[in-house]
Design a protein around this motif. Structure first.
Motif, PDB file in Angstrom:
ATOM      1  N   GLY A   9       8.144  -2.220  -7.992  1.00  8.03           N
ATOM      2  CA  GLY A   9       7.986  -0.781  -8.120  1.00  8.03           C
ATOM      3  C   GLY A   9       8.203  -0.262  -9.520  1.00  8.03           C
ATOM      4  N   LEU A  10       8.184  -1.151 -10.496  1.00  6.88           N
ATOM      5  CA  LEU A  10       8.428  -0.770 -11.887  1.00  6.88           C
ATOM      6  C   LEU A  10       7.143  -0.399 -12.624  1.00  6.88           C
ATOM      7  CD1 LEU A  10      11.096  -3.484 -12.751  1.00  6.88           C
ATOM      8  CD2 LEU A  10      11.501  -1.059 -12.269  1.00  6.88           C
ATOM      9  N   THR A  11       6.001  -0.612 -11.993  1.00  2.00           N
ATOM     10  CA  THR A  11       4.728  -0.144 -12.538  1.00  2.00           C
ATOM     11  C   THR A  11       3.840   0.248 -11.360  1.00  2.00           C
ATOM     12  OG1 THR A  11       2.934  -0.636 -14.099  1.00  2.00           O
ATOM     13  CG2 THR A  11       3.552  -2.399 -12.607  1.00  2.00           C
ATOM     14  N   LYS A  12       3.050   1.275 -11.542  1.00  2.00           N
ATOM     15  CA  LYS A  12       2.209   1.778 -10.454  1.00  2.00           C
ATOM     16  C   LYS A  12       0.880   1.018 -10.415  1.00  2.00           C
ATOM     17  CE  LYS A  12       4.117   6.454 -10.334  1.00  2.00           C
ATOM     18  NZ  LYS A  12       4.817   6.209  -9.059  1.00  2.00           N
ATOM     19  N   ILE A  13       0.386   0.838  -9.195  1.00  2.00           N
ATOM     20  CA  ILE A  13      -0.924   0.209  -9.014  1.00  2.00           C
ATOM     21  C   ILE A  13      -1.946   1.280  -8.638  1.00  2.00           C
ATOM     22  CG2 ILE A  13      -0.001  -2.055  -8.414  1.00  2.00           C
ATOM     23  CD1 ILE A  13      -0.421  -1.326  -5.448  1.00  2.00           C
ATOM     24  N   GLN A  14      -3.208   1.025  -8.990  1.00  2.00           N
ATOM     25  CA  GLN A  14      -4.264   1.993  -8.686  1.00  2.00           C
ATOM     26  C   GLN A  14      -4.940   1.725  -7.340  1.00  2.00           C
ATOM     27  OE1 GLN A  14      -3.896   1.003 -12.093  1.00  2.00           O
ATOM     28  NE2 GLN A  14      -2.900   2.995 -12.229  1.00  2.00           N
ATOM     29  N   GLU A  15      -4.933   0.464  -6.917  1.00  2.00           N
ATOM     30  CA  GLU A  15      -5.595   0.104  -5.676  1.00  2.00           C
ATOM     31  C   GLU A  15      -4.732  -0.885  -4.902  1.00  2.00           C
ATOM     32  OE1 GLU A  15      -9.450  -1.468  -6.558  1.00  2.00           O
ATOM     33  OE2 GLU A  15     -10.061   0.273  -7.738  1.00  2.00           O
ATOM     34  N   GLY A  16      -4.910  -0.868  -3.569  1.00  2.00           N
ATOM     35  CA  GLY A  16      -4.210  -1.820  -2.726  1.00  2.00           C
ATOM     36  C   GLY A  16      -2.819  -1.362  -2.343  1.00  2.00           C
ATOM     37  N   GLN A  17      -2.076  -2.276  -1.710  1.00  2.00           N
ATOM     38  CA  GLN A  17      -0.713  -1.945  -1.313  1.00  2.00           C
ATOM     39  C   GLN A  17       0.180  -3.173  -1.363  1.00  2.00           C
ATOM     40  OE1 GLN A  17      -0.980  -0.358   2.686  1.00  2.00           O
ATOM     41  NE2 GLN A  17      -0.958  -2.391   3.633  1.00  2.00           N
ATOM     42  N   ILE A  18       1.455  -2.905  -1.553  1.00  2.00           N
ATOM     43  CA  ILE A  18       2.482  -3.946  -1.579  1.00  2.00           C
ATOM     44  C   ILE A  18       3.550  -3.552  -0.567  1.00  2.00           C
ATOM     45  CG2 ILE A  18       4.240  -5.123  -2.956  1.00  2.00           C
ATOM     46  CD1 ILE A  18       2.498  -4.432  -5.434  1.00  2.00           C
ATOM     47  N   ILE A  19       3.763  -4.418   0.420  1.00  2.00           N
ATOM     48  CA  ILE A  19       4.760  -4.159   1.453  1.00  2.00           C
ATOM     49  C   ILE A  19       5.843  -5.226   1.349  1.00  2.00           C
ATOM     50  CG2 ILE A  19       5.195  -4.039   3.939  1.00  2.00           C
ATOM     51  CD1 ILE A  19       2.343  -2.969   4.254  1.00  2.00           C
ATOM     52  N   VAL A  20       7.080  -4.785   1.214  1.00  2.00           N
ATOM     53  CA  VAL A  20       8.225  -5.685   1.138  1.00  2.00           C
ATOM     54  C   VAL A  20       9.172  -5.346   2.278  1.00  2.00           C
ATOM     55  CG1 VAL A  20      10.121  -6.551  -0.273  1.00  2.00           C
ATOM     56  CG2 VAL A  20       8.006  -5.783  -1.375  1.00  2.00           C
ATOM     57  N   ASN A  21       9.381  -6.312   3.169  1.00  2.00           N
ATOM     58  CA  ASN A  21      10.237  -6.098   4.344  1.00  2.00           C
ATOM     59  C   ASN A  21       9.893  -4.787   5.060  1.00  2.00           C
ATOM     60  OD1 ASN A  21      11.664  -8.524   4.078  1.00  2.00           O
ATOM     61  ND2 ASN A  21      13.067  -7.618   2.591  1.00  2.00           N
ATOM     62  N   ASN A  22       8.592  -4.631   5.328  1.00  2.00           N
ATOM     63  CA  ASN A  22       8.059  -3.505   6.107  1.00  2.00           C
ATOM     64  C   ASN A  22       8.140  -2.156   5.405  1.00  2.00           C
ATOM     65  OD1 ASN A  22       7.448  -5.198   8.401  1.00  2.00           O
ATOM     66  ND2 ASN A  22       9.641  -5.179   8.874  1.00  2.00           N
ATOM     67  N   GLU A  23       8.420  -2.144   4.111  1.00  2.00           N
ATOM     68  CA  GLU A  23       8.410  -0.909   3.329  1.00  2.00           C
ATOM     69  C   GLU A  23       7.317  -0.983   2.267  1.00  2.00           C
ATOM     70  OE1 GLU A  23      12.897   0.859   3.299  1.00  2.00           O
ATOM     71  OE2 GLU A  23      12.459  -0.696   1.824  1.00  2.00           O
ATOM     72  N   GLN A  24       6.452   0.028   2.232  1.00  2.00           N
ATOM     73  CA  GLN A  24       5.404   0.040   1.223  1.00  2.00           C
ATOM     74  C   GLN A  24       5.962   0.587  -0.084  1.00  2.00           C
ATOM     75  OE1 GLN A  24       1.641   1.719   2.389  1.00  2.00           O
ATOM     76  NE2 GLN A  24       0.937   1.928   0.270  1.00  2.00           N
ATOM     77  N   ILE A  25       5.831  -0.235  -1.139  1.00  2.00           N
ATOM     78  CA  ILE A  25       6.314   0.167  -2.456  1.00  2.00           C
ATOM     79  C   ILE A  25       5.473   1.350  -2.956  1.00  2.00           C
ATOM     80  CG2 ILE A  25       6.720  -0.572  -4.840  1.00  2.00           C
ATOM     81  CD1 ILE A  25       8.520  -1.973  -2.779  1.00  2.00           C
ATOM     82  N   GLY A  26       6.179   2.401  -3.407  1.00  2.00           N
ATOM     83  CA  GLY A  26       5.488   3.584  -3.897  1.00  2.00           C
ATOM     84  C   GLY A  26       5.201   4.610  -2.830  1.00  2.00           C
ATOM     85  N   LYS A  27       5.471   4.256  -1.568  1.00  2.00           N
ATOM     86  CA  LYS A  27       5.255   5.201  -0.464  1.00  2.00           C
ATOM     87  C   LYS A  27       6.531   5.347   0.360  1.00  2.00           C
ATOM     88  CE  LYS A  27       2.224   6.230   3.458  1.00  2.00           C
ATOM     89  NZ  LYS A  27       1.068   5.761   4.275  1.00  2.00           N
ATOM     90  N   ASP A  28       6.955   4.261   1.004  1.00  2.00           N
ATOM     91  CA  ASP A  28       8.187   4.311   1.795  1.00  2.00           C
ATOM     92  C   ASP A  28       9.427   4.240   0.912  1.00  2.00           C
ATOM     93  OD1 ASP A  28       6.674   4.318   4.185  1.00  2.00           O
ATOM     94  OD2 ASP A  28       6.488   2.143   4.068  1.00  2.00           O
ATOM     95  N   THR A  29       9.293   3.568  -0.216  1.00  2.00           N
ATOM     96  CA  THR A  29      10.395   3.440  -1.169  1.00  2.00           C
ATOM     97  C   THR A  29       9.804   3.324  -2.571  1.00  2.00           C
ATOM     98  OG1 THR A  29      12.364   2.148  -1.770  1.00  2.00           O
ATOM     99  CG2 THR A  29      10.469   0.915  -0.936  1.00  2.00           C
ATOM    100  N   ASP A  30      10.500   3.868  -3.549  1.00  2.00           N
ATOM    101  CA  ASP A  30       9.994   3.804  -4.926  1.00  2.00           C
ATOM    102  C   ASP A  30      10.176   2.409  -5.521  1.00  2.00           C
ATOM    103  OD1 ASP A  30       9.155   6.448  -5.018  1.00  2.00           O
ATOM    104  OD2 ASP A  30      11.093   7.181  -5.733  1.00  2.00           O
ATOM    105  N   PHE A  31      11.289   1.782  -5.162  1.00  2.00           N
ATOM    106  CA  PHE A  31      11.620   0.479  -5.742  1.00  2.00           C
ATOM    107  C   PHE A  31      11.992  -0.507  -4.640  1.00  2.00           C
ATOM    108  CE2 PHE A  31      12.937   3.739  -8.825  1.00  2.00           C
ATOM    109  CZ  PHE A  31      12.066   3.437  -9.870  1.00  2.00           C
ATOM    110  N   ILE A  32      11.808  -1.773  -4.932  1.00  2.00           N
ATOM    111  CA  ILE A  32      12.148  -2.825  -3.985  1.00  2.00           C
ATOM    112  C   ILE A  32      13.629  -2.758  -3.629  1.00  2.00           C
ATOM    113  CG2 ILE A  32      12.683  -4.564  -5.752  1.00  2.00           C
ATOM    114  CD1 ILE A  32      11.232  -6.611  -3.982  1.00  2.00           C
ATOM    115  N   ASN A  33      13.941  -3.026  -2.363  1.00  2.00           N
ATOM    116  CA  ASN A  33      15.321  -3.027  -1.888  1.00  2.00           C
ATOM    117  C   ASN A  33      15.780  -4.452  -1.590  1.00  2.00           C
ATOM    118  OD1 ASN A  33      15.901  -0.129  -1.761  1.00  2.00           O
ATOM    119  ND2 ASN A  33      14.324  -0.079  -0.172  1.00  2.00           N
ATOM    120  N   ASN A  34      17.084  -4.637  -1.676  1.00  2.00           N
ATOM    121  CA  ASN A  34      17.710  -5.925  -1.340  1.00  2.00           C
ATOM    122  C   ASN A  34      17.085  -7.070  -2.130  1.00  2.00           C
ATOM    123  OD1 ASN A  34      19.487  -7.665  -0.153  1.00  2.00           O
ATOM    124  ND2 ASN A  34      18.726  -7.423   1.937  1.00  2.00           N
ATOM    125  N   ALA A  35      16.940  -6.842  -3.441  1.00  4.01           N
ATOM    126  CA  ALA A  35      16.337  -7.856  -4.317  1.00  4.01           C
ATOM    127  C   ALA A  35      17.112  -7.946  -5.622  1.00  4.01           C
ATOM    128  CB  ALA A  35      14.877  -7.514  -4.597  1.00  4.01           C
TER     129      ALA A  35
END
Length: 221
Positions: free
Chosen positions: A55-81
């Motif tokens: 979550g340290l840089t924004k993406i223009q397309e696609g999605q990144i989900i970490v442990n059921n949380e979408q980076i940039g939507k459900d959470t700004d930054f990765i959790n438990n990492a």
């Protein structure tokens, strides 16, 4: 994926800056409890992909989900990492342990006990009271690894964790990461040294021009 739990799912991710495509339609599934190596020349996109996952840089397309949380939507930054992708701003006039205490205050989940245990794991315990301005490059790198592991995160994302380490330091961190993996941690790392990749990684992805070009190792050892 043989029923394995997917902890990071990257789907059609692209990053574009000033009309230049830096990450190009990347899709990956990262299974819990395995170690993934990312190899490629400087500028191939490895570090940028790690930043996107965190979550340290924004993406223009696609999605990144970490442990059921979408980076940039459900959470700004990765959790438990635990993350090494940008050099932390250690305060040179403070000691190693004082810097770690300041970082630990962000989450308020650990005490000096856990900090000291992490320092022992990286072989830095005898230098913990020395001011960081007197640390060698290798000692600073061990301090970075300490801050990544000290809160016992489920995921480790480590961009060139062996930079600056001597032979003994590399062996210590190899053993540490193998132990972390045995405890069920998921590890993503980059390294320019083939031995690091061969020793640690279950799966290796080769990157070139912002693309994943090949999976150069089997799905498991």
């Amino acid at each position: 994926m043989n029923g394995e739990h997917i902890c990071i799912e990257i789907t059609n991710v692209s990053k574009i800056f000033k009309k230049t495509t830096l990450l190009d339609n990347i899709s990956l599934q990262i299974e819990e409890g395995k170690t993934y190596g990312f190899v490629g020349y400087n500028g191939s996109g490895k570090s940028l992909l790690f930043k996107a996952i965190c979550g340290l840089t924004k993406i223009q397309e696609g999605q990144i989900i970490v442990n059921n949380e979408q980076i940039g939507k459900d959470t700004d930054f990765i959790n438990n990492a635990g993350v090494i992708v940008e050099t932390p701003n250690f305060i040179p006039s403070l000691s190693g342990i004082e810097n770690l205490r300041l970082l630990a205050e962000i989450q308020h989940t650990i005490s000096d006990k856990e900090i000291n245990e992490a320092l022992v794991k990286v072989g830095l315990e005898s230098h913990k009271d020395k001011k960081v301005k007197h640390y060698s490059l290798g000692m600073k790198q061990r301090l970075r690894i300490t801050q990544a592991i000290m809160e016992n995160p489920k995921i480790l994302i480590l961009d060139e964790p062996f930079n600056g380490l001597d032979k003994d330091g590399i062996e210590i961190i190899h053993r540490l990461l193998l132990k972390e993996k045995s405890l069920g941690k998921t590890i993503l790392l980059t390294s320019h040294h083939e031995n690091d990749i061969d020793t640690l990684c279950d799966v290796v992805f080769e990157m070139n021009n912002g693309k994943i070009e090949a999976n150069t190792k089997g799905a498991s050892k």
